[in-house]
Design an enzyme around this catalytic site. Sequence first.
Site, PDB file in Angstrom:
ATOM      1  N   SER A 135     -33.855  -9.209 -15.774  1.00 47.36           N
ATOM      2  CA  SER A 135     -33.559  -8.440 -16.992  1.00 47.36           C
ATOM      3  C   SER A 135     -34.754  -7.631 -17.469  1.00 47.36           C
ATOM      4  CB  SER A 135     -33.164  -9.434 -18.081  1.00 47.36           C
ATOM      5  OG  SER A 135     -33.186  -8.821 -19.343  1.00 47.36           O
ATOM      6  N   GLU A 137     -35.550  -7.570 -20.362  1.00 44.78           N
ATOM      7  CA  GLU A 137     -36.193  -8.424 -21.369  1.00 44.78           C
ATOM      8  C   GLU A 137     -37.487  -9.037 -20.828  1.00 44.78           C
ATOM      9  OE1 GLU A 137     -35.429  -9.398 -24.780  1.00 44.78           O
ATOM     10  OE2 GLU A 137     -34.498  -7.449 -24.515  1.00 44.78           O
ATOM     11  N   TYR A 158     -35.367 -16.477 -23.692  1.00 46.35           N
ATOM     12  CA  TYR A 158     -34.533 -15.886 -22.631  1.00 46.35           C
ATOM     13  C   TYR A 158     -35.401 -15.058 -21.667  1.00 46.35           C
ATOM     14  CZ  TYR A 158     -31.310 -12.573 -20.413  1.00 46.35           C
ATOM     15  OH  TYR A 158     -30.639 -11.799 -19.503  1.00 46.35           O
TER      16      TYR A 158
HETATM   17  P1  NAP Z   1     -22.319 -12.798 -19.785  1.00 46.30           P
HETATM   18  O1  NAP Z   1     -21.152 -11.910 -20.048  1.00 46.30           O
HETATM   19  O2  NAP Z   1     -22.943 -13.531 -20.918  1.00 46.30           O
HETATM   20  O3  NAP Z   1     -21.853 -13.839 -18.656  1.00 46.30           O
HETATM   21  C1  NAP Z   1     -22.628 -14.957 -18.354  1.00 46.30           C
HETATM   22  C2  NAP Z   1     -21.878 -15.805 -17.360  1.00 46.30           C
HETATM   23  O4  NAP Z   1     -22.664 -16.979 -17.080  1.00 46.30           O
HETATM   24  C3  NAP Z   1     -20.510 -16.319 -17.844  1.00 46.30           C
HETATM   25  O5  NAP Z   1     -19.629 -16.338 -16.754  1.00 46.30           O
HETATM   26  C4  NAP Z   1     -20.841 -17.725 -18.297  1.00 46.30           C
HETATM   27  O6  NAP Z   1     -19.724 -18.598 -18.281  1.00 46.30           O
HETATM   28  C5  NAP Z   1     -21.825 -18.116 -17.213  1.00 46.30           C
HETATM   29  N1  NAP Z   1     -22.650 -19.276 -17.553  1.00 46.30           N
HETATM   30  C6  NAP Z   1     -23.269 -19.546 -18.712  1.00 46.30           C
HETATM   31  N2  NAP Z   1     -23.918 -20.716 -18.629  1.00 46.30           N
HETATM   32  C7  NAP Z   1     -23.684 -21.201 -17.382  1.00 46.30           C
HETATM   33  C8  NAP Z   1     -24.051 -22.384 -16.715  1.00 46.30           C
HETATM   34  N3  NAP Z   1     -24.802 -23.320 -17.297  1.00 46.30           N
HETATM   35  N4  NAP Z   1     -23.637 -22.556 -15.437  1.00 46.30           N
HETATM   36  C9  NAP Z   1     -22.863 -21.628 -14.832  1.00 46.30           C
HETATM   37  N5  NAP Z   1     -22.478 -20.487 -15.418  1.00 46.30           N
HETATM   38  C10 NAP Z   1     -22.893 -20.277 -16.694  1.00 46.30           C
HETATM   39  O7  NAP Z   1     -23.494 -11.986 -19.073  1.00 46.30           O
HETATM   40  P2  NAP Z   1     -23.439 -10.572 -18.314  1.00 46.30           P
HETATM   41  O8  NAP Z   1     -23.669  -9.494 -19.303  1.00 46.30           O
HETATM   42  O9  NAP Z   1     -22.261 -10.542 -17.426  1.00 46.30           O
HETATM   43  O10 NAP Z   1     -24.779 -10.654 -17.450  1.00 46.30           O
HETATM   44  C11 NAP Z   1     -24.772 -11.210 -16.134  1.00 46.30           C
HETATM   45  C12 NAP Z   1     -26.186 -11.673 -15.784  1.00 46.30           C
HETATM   46  O11 NAP Z   1     -27.078 -10.578 -15.859  1.00 46.30           O
HETATM   47  C13 NAP Z   1     -26.758 -12.730 -16.716  1.00 46.30           C
HETATM   48  O12 NAP Z   1     -27.598 -13.560 -15.964  1.00 46.30           O
HETATM   49  C14 NAP Z   1     -27.591 -11.924 -17.703  1.00 46.30           C
HETATM   50  O13 NAP Z   1     -28.603 -12.738 -18.248  1.00 46.30           O
HETATM   51  C15 NAP Z   1     -28.114 -10.853 -16.796  1.00 46.30           C
HETATM   52  N6  NAP Z   1     -28.418  -9.551 -17.410  1.00 46.30           N
HETATM   53  C16 NAP Z   1     -27.493  -8.949 -18.203  1.00 46.30           C
HETATM   54  C17 NAP Z   1     -27.771  -7.686 -18.716  1.00 46.30           C
HETATM   55  C18 NAP Z   1     -26.772  -6.943 -19.563  1.00 46.30           C
HETATM   56  O14 NAP Z   1     -27.174  -5.988 -20.245  1.00 46.30           O
HETATM   57  N7  NAP Z   1     -25.495  -7.290 -19.520  1.00 46.30           N
HETATM   58  C19 NAP Z   1     -28.988  -7.061 -18.407  1.00 46.30           C
HETATM   59  C20 NAP Z   1     -29.894  -7.727 -17.575  1.00 46.30           C
HETATM   60  C21 NAP Z   1     -29.590  -8.967 -17.074  1.00 46.30           C
HETATM   61  P3  NAP Z   1     -18.673 -18.648 -19.525  1.00 46.30           P
HETATM   62  O15 NAP Z   1     -17.758 -17.457 -19.340  1.00 46.30           O
HETATM   63  O16 NAP Z   1     -18.003 -19.948 -19.325  1.00 46.30           O
HETATM   64  O17 NAP Z   1     -19.482 -18.547 -20.779  1.00 46.30           O
HETATM   65  O1  F7E Z   2     -29.430  -6.426 -28.876  1.00 43.77           O
HETATM   66  C1  F7E Z   2     -30.567  -5.224 -32.159  1.00 43.77           C
HETATM   67  C2  F7E Z   2     -31.333  -6.371 -31.528  1.00 43.77           C
HETATM   68  O2  F7E Z   2     -28.124  -8.481 -28.355  1.00 43.77           O
HETATM   69  C3  F7E Z   2     -29.886  -5.118 -28.710  1.00 43.77           C
HETATM   70  C4  F7E Z   2     -28.542  -9.024 -23.051  1.00 43.77           C
HETATM   71  O3  F7E Z   2     -27.510  -8.610 -22.198  1.00 43.77           O
HETATM   72  O4  F7E Z   2     -29.718  -6.960 -22.729  1.00 43.77           O
HETATM   73  C5  F7E Z   2     -29.156  -7.806 -23.722  1.00 43.77           C
HETATM   74  O5  F7E Z   2     -30.142  -8.243 -24.633  1.00 43.77           O
HETATM   75  C6  F7E Z   2     -30.737  -4.709 -29.906  1.00 43.77           C
HETATM   76  C7  F7E Z   2     -31.839  -5.704 -30.262  1.00 43.77           C
HETATM   77  O6  F7E Z   2     -29.039  -7.026 -26.484  1.00 43.77           O
HETATM   78  C8  F7E Z   2     -27.938  -6.686 -34.197  1.00 43.77           C
HETATM   79  O7  F7E Z   2     -32.359  -6.840 -32.407  1.00 43.77           O
HETATM   80  C9  F7E Z   2     -29.496  -5.203 -34.443  1.00 43.77           C
HETATM   81  O8  F7E Z   2     -33.017  -5.005 -30.541  1.00 43.77           O
HETATM   82  O9  F7E Z   2     -27.157  -6.217 -27.784  1.00 43.77           O
HETATM   83  P1  F7E Z   2     -28.336  -7.083 -27.895  1.00 43.77           P
HETATM   84  P2  F7E Z   2     -30.490  -7.441 -25.958  1.00 43.77           P
HETATM   85  O10 F7E Z   2     -31.179  -8.368 -26.859  1.00 43.77           O
HETATM   86  O11 F7E Z   2     -31.195  -6.171 -25.636  1.00 43.77           O
HETATM   87  C10 F7E Z   2     -30.755  -7.569 -21.938  1.00 43.77           C
HETATM   88  C11 F7E Z   2     -31.212  -6.542 -20.924  1.00 43.77           C
HETATM   89  C12 F7E Z   2     -30.344  -8.862 -21.355  1.00 43.77           C
HETATM   90  O12 F7E Z   2     -30.781  -9.233 -20.265  1.00 43.77           O
HETATM   91  C13 F7E Z   2     -29.588  -9.789 -22.248  1.00 43.77           C
HETATM   92  O13 F7E Z   2     -28.893 -10.757 -21.459  1.00 43.77           O
HETATM   93  O14 F7E Z   2     -29.892  -4.624 -31.055  1.00 43.77           O
HETATM   94  N1  F7E Z   2     -29.574  -5.655 -33.160  1.00 43.77           N
HETATM   95  N2  F7E Z   2     -28.505  -5.835 -35.097  1.00 43.77           N
HETATM   96  C14 F7E Z   2     -28.611  -6.573 -32.972  1.00 43.77           C
HETATM   97  N3  F7E Z   2     -28.268  -7.283 -31.879  1.00 43.77           N
HETATM   98  C15 F7E Z   2     -27.218  -8.133 -31.985  1.00 43.77           C
HETATM   99  N4  F7E Z   2     -26.833  -8.856 -30.901  1.00 43.77           N
HETATM  100  N5  F7E Z   2     -26.532  -8.303 -33.170  1.00 43.77           N
HETATM  101  C16 F7E Z   2     -26.849  -7.606 -34.295  1.00 43.77           C
HETATM  102  O15 F7E Z   2     -26.226  -7.762 -35.340  1.00 43.77           O
END
Ligand code: NAP
Ligand code: F7E
Length: 352
Positions: A135, A137, A158
């Site tokens: 990520s 992050e 995270y």
């Molecule tokens: P998501 O919608 O939150 O999906 C996470 C998945 O992980 C769900 O299927 C969840 O199951 C499963 N999970 C959670 N805890 C688990 C455990 N202990 N054992 C097995 N499975 C588990 O995330 P996403 O947006 O699809 O992202 C996919 C991956 O990319 C994640 O690793 C995330 O951290 C990473 N990532 C996401 C982003 C983004 O912007 N979306 C960016 C960079 C990296 P349930 O459905 O049962 O909750």
């Molecule tokens: O927040 C601000 C918050 O929770 C984005 C995950 O998929 O991307 C995701 O992480 C921004 C932050 O995503 C609210 O403070 C303001 O600056 O949508 P987010 P994230 O934290 O960037 C990375 C790449 C991952 O890997 C993670 O798994 O938005 N913000 N107000 C808020 N965010 C949330 N959630 N809720 C608010 O009310």
Amino acid sequence: MTKRALITGITGQDGSYLTELLVGKGYEVHGVMRRASVFNTDRIDHLYHDPHLPGPPVRLHYGDLTDGTSLRHILDAVRPDEIYNLGAQSHVLVSFQIPEYTADTVAVGALRLLEAVRDFVGSRGGAVRLYQAGSSEMFGAAPAPQSEATPFHPRSPYGVSKLAAHWYGVNYREAYGLFVCNGILFNHESPRRGETFVSRKVTRAAARIKEGLQDKLYLGNLEAKRDWGFAGDYVEAMWLMLQQDVAEDFVIATGEARSVKELVELAFAEVGLEWSNHVEFDPRYLRPTEVDFLQGDAGKARQRLGWRPKTGFVELVRMMIAHDLDLARQERMLKGAGYAAPPRGAATLKQH
Ligand code: NAP
Ligand code: F7E
């Protein structure tokens, strides 16, 4: 020969798009699913079906990244060619509230899977390729634009856990010659995005306010900037990484950053509303340490994988608004007809 893929996190946003992509390419897809007290397969219900009937070859296995034994059993049963480790506690703010669990799933979970793969490859002599979902992050406070050469500085449990998983991957590549690719993906969204991430929280609220189902949206920091892309485009990059001759790490991003405020303005403008009449500040959504500015440089992926994003920010927000307007209208019609329960996925007035 039909290729077999195993996906952890198949029920999540990316898992569902990746399954669609791989099924389209003729793969047999297996997914690791957590046991839950309610059905948790909404995002893949259109792909998964009764295994007794003919249809797309998608199979689900109960397992958990916190349970190494289950991962080993599933590897033995499935014997995959490719593994995509997408499972995670993926919410940054929640990771401050449950840091140990986050580390257990995200960091140690990746390690458990790598150890299981190492043994599986050693004992069976099979070649397995593994994608690790890293990520942006992990960059955290590092100055933008961030590329593969940027030093990491994570700002949340995270981010720290994802960084540990990243380095486990690098180490297992160097130490044991495993084919492990770390994708360093910047934020990617879609109509299937979890409702507590800011993009979906905003598009859902704008749609529901438009349909008279709520009046206010409570948010935290509006100044943070993110590089937002479309999840459907990003899963293609995951697959491309595993098709290379050599395992490497890649940044995947659009190269454009927008603030949360810009996202809010656009989403509300799409439904013809003035955002400032509806959005209120709630400090509950602030993080103890914020990541202020993420903007990726995906030049390496462009050159080596031929990957580039197809969907721009405005198109992405429009797609999400259109979906959430559909859900809000269904909810309004059901309420009008005297049904109390909202349609599945439309959620309630609660704001997490
Ligand atoms: P998501 O919608 O939150 O999906 C996470 C998945 O992980 C769900 O299927 C969840 O199951 C499963 N999970 C959670 N805890 C688990 C455990 N202990 N054992 C097995 N499975 C588990 O995330 P996403 O947006 O699809 O992202 C996919 C991956 O990319 C994640 O690793 C995330 O951290 C990473 N990532 C996401 C982003 C983004 O912007 N979306 C960016 C960079 C990296 P349930 O459905 O049962 O909750
Ligand atoms: O927040 C601000 C918050 O929770 C984005 C995950 O998929 O991307 C995701 O992480 C921004 C932050 O995503 C609210 O403070 C303001 O600056 O949508 P987010 P994230 O934290 O960037 C990375 C790449 C991952 O890997 C993670 O798994 O938005 N913000 N107000 C808020 N965010 C949330 N959630 N809720 C608010 O009310």
